[in-house]
Enzyme design. Structure first.
Site, PDB file in Angstrom:
ATOM      1  N   ARG A 149     -43.544 -16.799 -59.986  1.00 19.85           N
ATOM      2  CA  ARG A 149     -44.136 -15.824 -59.078  1.00 19.85           C
ATOM      3  C   ARG A 149     -45.112 -16.535 -58.160  1.00 19.85           C
ATOM      4  NH1 ARG A 149     -45.203 -11.263 -61.907  1.00 19.85           N
ATOM      5  NH2 ARG A 149     -46.786 -10.492 -60.504  1.00 19.85           N
ATOM      6  N   GLU A 169     -41.303  -1.255 -58.810  1.00 18.49           N
ATOM      7  CA  GLU A 169     -41.714  -0.003 -59.436  1.00 18.49           C
ATOM      8  C   GLU A 169     -42.656   0.681 -58.444  1.00 18.49           C
ATOM      9  OE1 GLU A 169     -43.769  -0.348 -63.195  1.00 18.49           O
ATOM     10  OE2 GLU A 169     -44.020   1.830 -63.276  1.00 18.49           O
ATOM     11  N   LYS A 215     -50.811  -5.534 -59.112  1.00 19.65           N
ATOM     12  CA  LYS A 215     -50.997  -4.176 -58.598  1.00 19.65           C
ATOM     13  C   LYS A 215     -52.137  -3.464 -59.320  1.00 19.65           C
ATOM     14  CE  LYS A 215     -46.487  -3.224 -58.631  1.00 19.65           C
ATOM     15  NZ  LYS A 215     -45.191  -2.555 -58.475  1.00 19.65           N
TER      16      LYS A 215
HETATM   17  P1  ATP Z   1     -47.540  -6.726 -60.258  1.00 18.10           P
HETATM   18  O1  ATP Z   1     -47.629  -7.807 -61.270  1.00 18.10           O
HETATM   19  O2  ATP Z   1     -48.255  -7.007 -58.999  1.00 18.10           O
HETATM   20  O3  ATP Z   1     -47.854  -5.383 -60.793  1.00 18.10           O
HETATM   21  P2  ATP Z   1     -44.814  -6.246 -60.670  1.00 18.10           P
HETATM   22  O4  ATP Z   1     -43.995  -7.386 -61.089  1.00 18.10           O
HETATM   23  O5  ATP Z   1     -45.182  -5.310 -61.730  1.00 18.10           O
HETATM   24  O6  ATP Z   1     -46.041  -6.741 -59.829  1.00 18.10           O
HETATM   25  P3  ATP Z   1     -42.689  -4.832 -59.441  1.00 18.10           P
HETATM   26  O7  ATP Z   1     -42.781  -3.632 -58.609  1.00 18.10           O
HETATM   27  O8  ATP Z   1     -42.084  -4.721 -60.767  1.00 18.10           O
HETATM   28  O9  ATP Z   1     -44.154  -5.409 -59.533  1.00 18.10           O
HETATM   29  O10 ATP Z   1     -42.046  -6.023 -58.635  1.00 18.10           O
HETATM   30  C1  ATP Z   1     -40.845  -5.935 -57.917  1.00 18.10           C
HETATM   31  C2  ATP Z   1     -40.256  -7.303 -57.817  1.00 18.10           C
HETATM   32  O11 ATP Z   1     -41.159  -8.191 -57.183  1.00 18.10           O
HETATM   33  C3  ATP Z   1     -39.952  -7.880 -59.183  1.00 18.10           C
HETATM   34  O12 ATP Z   1     -38.670  -8.443 -59.149  1.00 18.10           O
HETATM   35  C4  ATP Z   1     -41.008  -8.918 -59.378  1.00 18.10           C
HETATM   36  O13 ATP Z   1     -40.532  -9.963 -60.161  1.00 18.10           O
HETATM   37  C5  ATP Z   1     -41.325  -9.350 -57.946  1.00 18.10           C
HETATM   38  N1  ATP Z   1     -42.692  -9.837 -57.862  1.00 18.10           N
HETATM   39  C6  ATP Z   1     -43.812  -9.184 -58.211  1.00 18.10           C
HETATM   40  N2  ATP Z   1     -44.891  -9.952 -58.047  1.00 18.10           N
HETATM   41  C7  ATP Z   1     -44.454 -11.143 -57.560  1.00 18.10           C
HETATM   42  C8  ATP Z   1     -45.082 -12.368 -57.180  1.00 18.10           C
HETATM   43  N3  ATP Z   1     -46.394 -12.532 -57.269  1.00 18.10           N
HETATM   44  N4  ATP Z   1     -44.292 -13.373 -56.720  1.00 18.10           N
HETATM   45  C9  ATP Z   1     -42.976 -13.204 -56.618  1.00 18.10           C
HETATM   46  N5  ATP Z   1     -42.323 -12.092 -56.970  1.00 18.10           N
HETATM   47  C10 ATP Z   1     -43.040 -11.061 -57.430  1.00 18.10           C
HETATM   48 MG    MG Z   2     -42.952  -5.209 -62.869  1.00 16.88          MG
END
Ligand code: ATP
Ligand code: MG
Length: 578
Positions: free
Chosen positions: A278, A52, A288
């Protein structure tokens, strides 16, 4: 702490070498291999990385990027770069651009496979209309708060909305008018009609669309209704013919909804969602939202502050992308949450930099040394090896003269037992140059040491004595009149707490001493023409990288990482003391 799949995390005895390729497949790669063998999806592998655009990518995302692009590449498949851009309020074109730059920097390429969920808005709307026609979606007038209250809990079932049994005609009419902008924000939503008593709360008539007047960075003001994540994500995967939809564990409970959406609409492509743990890193926050707080409230200088776990931060700090990929490979894939020791990442960085970065000499806190028996005005050039790990890197000339700078810490007037470096009357080796002996200490009125008077032995040129006598220390140095002045930024961990993300307020665990700026650094003249991002080993001090703040006449270096894991040493000392 659960150790990563390869190599013992949480200890300082890190693996010296990557034993990589001989290891068995991780569980995701095993599933993909089995699917290929069974000719599922006609032997295709198609993945996607779906961020996102509401922030910069961090090291956790790198794990997902390496996985998605890696799995596809291993089987001649494809990996789409897809922006999951359904929430205009939080998203920004700045992030869209930065995310793409980061993934390229990390070493991956999506070719022409750039996608945006917002490009599917029209089709998604059509799918929503189809659900309404099938009687499995309805327009609800409950407020967000009411919907939450009606949802029930893990132990009590939810209650059905009074609007749940609206007719198909009425729902079609209301949803069309939602799109047309006839209703105020938040006044209505479209919900899936599934099961308010489901044991899985995600299946209790989840919201599929909401009304929100916000200008979208791609679709402008064309839409005032926006689809929710679960609905969008499943259908975007299907539209793109994805085979394996790899996501993090928090989506495990969303999988039934993912499948419900695709089954209900009987789409041609129904990818399988597979969840993995994760990445969590010790002494680091990887959310984020929390990273945005650090930036917005000025705890760091920006998303690219070298203390940030973002890819832009790591890049500015000097982490090579190869090291990040090695790290992601080494930690493997787990099905359960775990915390990886940040030392494992730093180890991968050191390994890569040891292999690739040229050595130079620099003195952080200079102490003037005058070699009394060295002729005034004379300069000679000594040969120095650029990288002992890489014979092809060759040698360079380093100027030596009568007035030098040594590291202040390398001298002790009254040395304790285990201090083997320079002291009054003692002889040491200057790297690549000569043996010197300290003969006098000069102090100012405050009693501070301002200069050392030394003598050198001309017979020891190159660093060894013809009579075979030994010295116990080899020190780095620079020639005072030749050295360049540089500013150096030394970084320490941003958080003092091993698990800052688990605190209610992570900010309380911030390390007040995470940045030290030193303006007195002197670097040997061979680094005169450098470019932003160039990396060096400053002998005995660590790895350093040229910061973008450098100008033609002022050098700024970031310390990427020290030569050894200082924290592990501290931990060992504490342990030994009990
Ligand atoms: P955050 O929790 O930091 O806001 P998010 O999951 O909301 O991260 P996205 O932009 O939705 O961020 O993430 C894009 C992809 O990266 C998704 O498929 C998510 O599962 C993966 N991702 C995000 N954080 C991690 C992590 N700590 N380890 C592995 N994969 C991750
Ligand atoms: Mg997300």
């Amino acid at each position: 702490m659960t150790p990563p799949a390869k190599g013992p995390a949480g200890t300082s005895d890190l693996p010296e070498e990557d034993t990589g390729s001989a290891s068995p497949l991780d569980f995701i790669r095993a599933i993909v291999a089995a699917d290929l063998a069974a000719k599922k999806y006609k032997g295709r592998v198609a993945t996607r990385f779906p961020p996102e655009p509401n922030g910069y990518l961090h090291i956790g995302h790198a794990k997902s990027i390496c996985l998605n692009f890696g799995v596809a590449a291993e089987h001649g498949g494809t990996c789409n770069m897809r922006f999951d851009d359904t929430n205009p309020a939080a998203e920004d074109i700045e992030y869209v651009d930065a995310i793409q730059a980061d993934i390229r920097w990390l070493g991956f390429d999506w070719g022409d496979r750039l996608r945006y969920a917002s490009d599917y808005f029209e089709r998604l709307y059509g799918y929503a209309m189809r659900l309404i026609e099938r009687g499995t979606a309805y327009v609800d007038d409950l407020t967000a708060e009411q919907i939450r209250a009606y949802r029930g809990t893990l132990t009590t079932p939810g209650r059905e909305s009074p609007h749940r049994d609206r007719s198909v005609e009425e729902n079609l009419d209301l949803f069309t008018r939602m799109r047309a902008g006839e209703f105020p924000d938040e006044s209505k939503v479209l919900r899936a009609k599934i099961d308010m008593a489901s044991g899985n709360i995600n299946m209790r008539d989840p919201v599929l669309y909401r009304i929100r007047r916000a200008t979208h960075h791609r679709t402008g003001d064309r839409w005032c209704i926006y689809p929710m994540y679960d609905f969008t994500h499943a259908l975007s995967d299907s539209i793109e013919d994805i085979t394996h939809s790899l996501c993090t564990l928090e989506f495990e409970d969303h999988r039934p909804l993912y499948d419900w959406v695709l089954d209900e609409l009987a789409v041609a492509c129904h990818p399988q969602q597979i969840e993995f743990a994760r990445l969590n890193l010790s002494y680091t926050v990887l959310s984020k939202r929390k990273l945005l707080t650090l930036v917005k409230e000025g705890y760091v200088s920006g998303w690219d502050d070298p203390r940030m776990p973002t890819l832009v931060g790591m890049r500015r700090r000097g982490y090579p992308p190869e090291a990040i990929r090695t790290f992601c490979d080494r930690i493997g894939m787990a099905k359960r949450e775990n915390v990886v020791d940040v030392a494992v990442l730093e180890h991968a960085v050191r390994e890569e930099l040891n292999r690739t970065s040229p050595r130079v000499m620099a003195v952080l806190r200079p102490l003037k040394v005058v070699i009394q028996n060295y002729p005034e005005g004379q300069v000679e050039e000594v040969d120095a090896i650029n990288n002992p790990e890489d014979p092809a890197a060759g040698t360079r000339k380093v100027p030596f003269s009568r007035v030098l700078y040594l590291e202040r810490d390398d001298f002790c007037e009254d040395p304790p037992k285990k201090f083997f470096r320079l002291a009054p009357g003692r002889e040491v080796r200057l790297r690549c140059a000569y043996f010197i002996t300290c003969v006098d200490v000069v102090k100012n009125d405050q009693g501070e040491i301002v200069e050392l008077k030394c003598t050198y032995d001309p017979a020891t040129r190159g660093g060894s004595a013809p009579d075979g006598r030994k010295v116990k220390a080899t020190l780095h140095w620079v020639s005072a009149s030749h050295a360049l002045v540089a500013r150096v930024r030394l970084y320490d961990r941003l958080f003092l707490d091993e698990h800052p993300g688990e605190r209610r307020d992570s900010l309380e665990a911030l390390n007040p001493d995470s940045l030290e700026v030193i303006d007195t650094c002197r670097v040997e003249p061979s680094v005169a023409s450098v470019a932003t991002g160039d990396r060096y080993q400053f002998e005995r001090l660590g790895y350093f990288c040229v910061d973008p703040d450098s100008t033609d006449d002022s050098l700024v270096f970031n310390r990427t990482v020290s030569l050894r894991d200082v924290w592990a040493r501290i931990a060992r000392t504490m342990k030994a003391r009990g």
